[in-house]
Scaffold this active site. Sequence first.
Site, PDB file in Angstrom:
ATOM      1  N   LYS A 127       0.846  -1.199   0.000  1.00  0.00           N
ATOM      2  CA  LYS A 127       0.000   0.000   0.000  1.00  0.00           C
ATOM      3  C   LYS A 127       0.882   1.250   0.000  1.00  0.00           C
ATOM      4  O   LYS A 127       0.694   2.150  -0.791  1.00  0.00           O
ATOM      5  CB  LYS A 127      -0.928  -0.024   1.211  1.00  0.00           C
ATOM      6  CG  LYS A 127      -1.841   1.162   1.278  1.00  0.00           C
ATOM      7  CD  LYS A 127      -2.682   1.152   2.530  1.00  0.00           C
ATOM      8  CE  LYS A 127      -3.250   2.540   2.744  1.00  0.00           C
ATOM      9  NZ  LYS A 127      -3.909   2.672   4.047  1.00  0.00           N
ATOM     10  N   GLU A 170      10.821  -4.687   3.885  1.00  0.00           N
ATOM     11  CA  GLU A 170      10.859  -6.112   3.517  1.00  0.00           C
ATOM     12  C   GLU A 170      10.417  -6.292   2.064  1.00  0.00           C
ATOM     13  O   GLU A 170      11.057  -6.990   1.273  1.00  0.00           O
ATOM     14  CB  GLU A 170       9.939  -6.939   4.425  1.00  0.00           C
ATOM     15  CG  GLU A 170      10.390  -7.035   5.868  1.00  0.00           C
ATOM     16  CD  GLU A 170       9.869  -5.895   6.740  1.00  0.00           C
ATOM     17  OE1 GLU A 170       9.412  -4.869   6.188  1.00  0.00           O
ATOM     18  OE2 GLU A 170       9.947  -6.026   7.973  1.00  0.00           O
ATOM     19  N   GLY A 173      -4.362  -1.797   5.451  1.00  0.00           N
ATOM     20  CA  GLY A 173      -3.645  -2.966   4.918  1.00  0.00           C
ATOM     21  C   GLY A 173      -4.334  -4.281   5.263  1.00  0.00           C
ATOM     22  O   GLY A 173      -4.489  -5.157   4.415  1.00  0.00           O
ATOM     23  N   ARG A 174      -4.773  -4.409   6.508  1.00  0.00           N
ATOM     24  CA  ARG A 174      -5.374  -5.684   6.923  1.00  0.00           C
ATOM     25  C   ARG A 174      -6.823  -5.804   6.486  1.00  0.00           C
ATOM     26  O   ARG A 174      -7.481  -6.802   6.774  1.00  0.00           O
ATOM     27  CB  ARG A 174      -5.229  -5.843   8.441  1.00  0.00           C
ATOM     28  CG  ARG A 174      -5.734  -4.679   9.252  1.00  0.00           C
ATOM     29  CD  ARG A 174      -5.256  -4.744  10.692  1.00  0.00           C
ATOM     30  NE  ARG A 174      -5.634  -3.564  11.469  1.00  0.00           N
ATOM     31  CZ  ARG A 174      -4.923  -2.446  11.541  1.00  0.00           C
ATOM     32  NH1 ARG A 174      -3.795  -2.333  10.865  1.00  0.00           N
ATOM     33  NH2 ARG A 174      -5.331  -1.424  12.282  1.00  0.00           N
ATOM     34  N   GLU A 182      -3.593  -6.516  15.217  1.00  0.00           N
ATOM     35  CA  GLU A 182      -3.113  -5.211  14.764  1.00  0.00           C
ATOM     36  C   GLU A 182      -4.225  -4.164  14.923  1.00  0.00           C
ATOM     37  O   GLU A 182      -3.952  -2.992  15.179  1.00  0.00           O
ATOM     38  CB  GLU A 182      -2.627  -5.282  13.309  1.00  0.00           C
ATOM     39  CG  GLU A 182      -1.739  -4.121  12.927  1.00  0.00           C
ATOM     40  CD  GLU A 182      -0.987  -4.331  11.622  1.00  0.00           C
ATOM     41  OE1 GLU A 182       0.211  -4.658  11.644  1.00  0.00           O
ATOM     42  OE2 GLU A 182      -1.619  -4.168  10.562  1.00  0.00           O
ATOM     43  N   HIS A 218      -4.238 -33.207  17.913  1.00  0.00           N
ATOM     44  CA  HIS A 218      -3.126 -34.062  18.310  1.00  0.00           C
ATOM     45  C   HIS A 218      -1.894 -33.254  18.695  1.00  0.00           C
ATOM     46  O   HIS A 218      -0.788 -33.784  18.724  1.00  0.00           O
ATOM     47  CB  HIS A 218      -2.826 -35.055  17.187  1.00  0.00           C
ATOM     48  CG  HIS A 218      -4.016 -35.923  16.896  1.00  0.00           C
ATOM     49  ND1 HIS A 218      -4.308 -37.042  17.628  1.00  0.00           N
ATOM     50  CD2 HIS A 218      -5.024 -35.764  16.011  1.00  0.00           C
ATOM     51  CE1 HIS A 218      -5.436 -37.567  17.176  1.00  0.00           C
ATOM     52  NE2 HIS A 218      -5.896 -36.808  16.207  1.00  0.00           N
ATOM     53  N   LYS A 240      10.316  -0.449  13.558  1.00  0.00           N
ATOM     54  CA  LYS A 240      10.817  -0.092  12.222  1.00  0.00           C
ATOM     55  C   LYS A 240      11.926   0.954  12.329  1.00  0.00           C
ATOM     56  O   LYS A 240      12.959   0.864  11.685  1.00  0.00           O
ATOM     57  CB  LYS A 240       9.682   0.484  11.366  1.00  0.00           C
ATOM     58  CG  LYS A 240       8.677  -0.530  10.877  1.00  0.00           C
ATOM     59  CD  LYS A 240       7.699   0.166   9.927  1.00  0.00           C
ATOM     60  CE  LYS A 240       6.471  -0.680   9.690  1.00  0.00           C
ATOM     61  NZ  LYS A 240       5.444  -0.007   8.905  1.00  0.00           N
TER      62      LYS A 240
HETATM   63  O1  F6P Z   1       3.815  -2.489   9.570  1.00  0.00           O
HETATM   64  C1  F6P Z   1       2.505  -2.901   9.588  1.00  0.00           C
HETATM   65  C2  F6P Z   1       1.896  -2.728   8.240  1.00  0.00           C
HETATM   66  O2  F6P Z   1       1.758  -1.372   7.967  1.00  0.00           O
HETATM   67  C3  F6P Z   1       0.561  -3.442   8.117  1.00  0.00           C
HETATM   68  O3  F6P Z   1      -0.465  -2.713   8.644  1.00  0.00           O
HETATM   69  C4  F6P Z   1       0.490  -3.645   6.647  1.00  0.00           C
HETATM   70  O4  F6P Z   1      -0.465  -4.621   6.301  1.00  0.00           O
HETATM   71  C5  F6P Z   1       1.899  -4.066   6.346  1.00  0.00           C
HETATM   72  O5  F6P Z   1       2.693  -3.301   7.221  1.00  0.00           O
HETATM   73  C6  F6P Z   1       2.339  -3.871   4.933  1.00  0.00           C
HETATM   74  O6  F6P Z   1       2.234  -2.530   4.527  1.00  0.00           O
HETATM   75  P1  F6P Z   1       2.362  -2.136   3.022  1.00  0.00           P
HETATM   76  O7  F6P Z   1       1.232  -2.769   2.265  1.00  0.00           O
HETATM   77  O8  F6P Z   1       2.287  -0.644   2.983  1.00  0.00           O
HETATM   78  O9  F6P Z   1       3.686  -2.634   2.502  1.00  0.00           O
END
Ligand code: F6P
Length: 528
Positions: free
Chosen positions: A193, A199, A254-255, A340, A371, A491
């Site tokens: 987003k 990452e 995002g979620r 979150e 199990h 972060k």
């Molecule tokens: O760091 C948390 C977060 O912002 C989540 O809320 C989000 O889903 C994820 O990182 C990924 O964010 P992005 O889609 O901006 O890479």
Amino acid sequence: MRHHQEIGERHLRQWFADDPLRGERYAAEAAGLYLDYAKQRIDDVTLQLLQDLAKACGLHERIEAMFSGERVNVTEQRAALHVALRAQRGDRFLVDGCDVVPAIHTMLDRMATFCEQVRGGTWLGYSGKRIRNVVNIGIGGSDLGPMMAFEALHDYRLSSIEFRFVANVDGADFCGAVDGLDPAETLFVVCSKTFATVETLSNARAARAWCVAALGSEPAVARHFVAVSSNAERVRAFGIDPANTFSLWDWVGGRYSMDSAIGLSTMLAIGSQHFHDLLGGFHAMDQHFRGTPFEQNLPMLIGLLSVWNNNFLGCTTQAVLPYAACLKRFPAYLQQLSMESNGKHVNLDGVPVDYNTSPIVWGEPGSNGQHSVYQLLHQGTQLIPCDFIGFSRTSSPLGDQHDLLMASLFAQSEALAFGRTPAALQAEGTATALIAHRSCAGNRPSNTLLAEQLDPRTLGALVALYEHSVFVQGVIWNIDSFDQWGVELGKVLATRTAAEIASDSEPQLRHDSSTNTLIRRYRHLRSS
Ligand code: F6P
């Protein structure tokens, strides 16, 4: 609290004995999902009080505020209008006075056209080969939703395209995902987003290098990379063609985004018609949530029962136990959704709360969990409410295995609720020394969600059900369910630490003595 004391340790055995119709009365149904909540430790008074609590917290008004595009995400001054993502053509959802539905459908149409090209083999790679692999790069909501949906809708996917998902910045994740793939036949969908997530950008850079090294040319990127983001500028700066960019809006969290363009890889896998069916399920649950009275309203019931278990019965965790192997990523998806959203320590005014907020959500698919972890559910010292999820039909019938699977689900919820008394064990002739070990106290609460089959529509309804139940809990706790400031500190510190780790000379470390020692040791071991 008084009512909780009155109920005390009153047992589900008693409640069921007193009311032969309890199983039928404490049930509700919507959008293809049947909810049995008779095995919760509640009675009619509890339900009335929970309803009163919802009223006192302004639940109805807050629902309307969310659906009306008000800035319910107060700390970021944003709407949280994911319900608009599944609106039908012609519906109206306003953000700052502007109807966002036409733009959503334009985006869905663009996605559909692109997906048809890739699935139909007319979108070709740089060297003219057809796309046979799709790799989704993203993390958090840009990974968990698409991956969960891909696994859940396994039966609906196009089998001629291989789908893989990369999230972790650990190089092993990327290397594993591209292992055995031909770059000339591989399409990367970079989902972020913000397009600022370290990452995702690291993995996207690795993907670009992998692709360009094999295809020998930067222009290849245009045929092998598409982006999903709300930040067109950053996407362009990364080198992905704006024509290959699918957007979402800042009012999509995002979620809460698996039904936006973040679902591009889902649509690539299942096709646009099935994706629309998925949206149809979300929409049906949205309408149910907005328009149904409390007693029959699934998200309200699940949300308020969770509040009851958490804040009154003292349950700090919540298990989600899908009896469907292809829902194996569903607990992970719900973890982000709930933890979150509602893992917050202050209320909307920034005042510390003096009650628990989000439970720790966890889970395992049944029957595997039986199990491994269920022992604790049955006899552990903590009370853990469970949500069982099952389906009447399977697309993979194998002898009587599906009946066996469902029998296990019903048996588990029964065993948790009713347990096994010392008297019953004695009557069965159990050795006296073992009676304490073998007895199960029962009175352990659960919900059961039953649907006909796991199809796109049902999945949409299921996800929307949990989205809204998380919202209901957030309203009761008076917190902002749509921000996530807690993840920021880590972060910031990681950026500083990464620079220190990368430094050629011995860095001046100004952390605590534990962190300093760990960084020094890491640098030392790495170089030796
Ligand atoms: O760091 C948390 C977060 O912002 C989540 O809320 C989000 O889903 C994820 O990182 C990924 O964010 P992005 O889609 O901006 O890479």
